[in-house]
Scaffold this motif. Sequence first.
Motif, PDB file in Angstrom:
ATOM      1  N   GLU A  62      21.916 -22.606  28.699  1.00 33.00           N
ATOM      2  CA  GLU A  62      22.106 -21.650  29.795  1.00 33.00           C
ATOM      3  C   GLU A  62      20.984 -21.765  30.831  1.00 33.00           C
ATOM      4  OE1 GLU A  62      24.319 -17.932  27.523  1.00 33.00           O
ATOM      5  OE2 GLU A  62      22.139 -18.138  27.371  1.00 33.00           O
ATOM      6  N   VAL A  66      21.449 -22.789  34.910  1.00 30.10           N
ATOM      7  CA  VAL A  66      20.955 -21.968  36.017  1.00 30.10           C
ATOM      8  C   VAL A  66      19.978 -22.776  36.880  1.00 30.10           C
ATOM      9  CG1 VAL A  66      19.649 -19.903  36.626  1.00 30.10           C
ATOM     10  CG2 VAL A  66      21.327 -19.800  34.796  1.00 30.10           C
ATOM     11  N   TYR A 122      17.364 -16.066  36.046  1.00 31.21           N
ATOM     12  CA  TYR A 122      18.550 -15.550  36.719  1.00 31.21           C
ATOM     13  C   TYR A 122      18.353 -15.640  38.218  1.00 31.21           C
ATOM     14  CZ  TYR A 122      15.447 -11.557  36.003  1.00 31.21           C
ATOM     15  OH  TYR A 122      14.334 -10.751  35.916  1.00 31.21           O
ATOM     16  N   SER A 124      18.099 -14.619  42.034  1.00 33.30           N
ATOM     17  CA  SER A 124      17.386 -13.498  42.625  1.00 33.30           C
ATOM     18  C   SER A 124      17.569 -13.504  44.121  1.00 33.30           C
ATOM     19  CB  SER A 124      15.904 -13.600  42.286  1.00 33.30           C
ATOM     20  OG  SER A 124      15.166 -12.622  42.951  1.00 33.30           O
TER      21      SER A 124
END
Length: 126
Positions: A62, A66, A122, A124
């Motif tokens: 994961e 990203v 993640y 932003s």
Amino acid sequence: MTKETSDSNLINQFLKYDYHDRGMMKWQGFYLSDHTSARTKKSNEEESKQALTHAIKMTSHEITEVINSAIMKSTPVSIDLSTKNIDGTLLEPVTGLIDGWYEDNLIINDAKVNIADIYAIYFSSY
């Protein structure tokens, strides 16, 4: 007491034996407004650091997805690191555009972030 009725011997005796001026010690108990605001700001910062928590732990797959997507789309990311500082509190998330990579490190805002130290990443908006 008026000037005529005051006893100069009594006043001298009081000043010489009974009265003890503490001098600067009496001022040490007072805080200036600058000091109190600085202390309040520092305690608020410490409380916010203690309140930091991790996002959900991501797998290496994961994390890689990203990172690849952020590089391809030039999207800013926020990275939660798994390392802690000396006090045992979590470090602030690293936020910014991924400028590149070198060996096992990502370059974000001229800072190196080891990929093995990434707990979660993640997208932003800065």
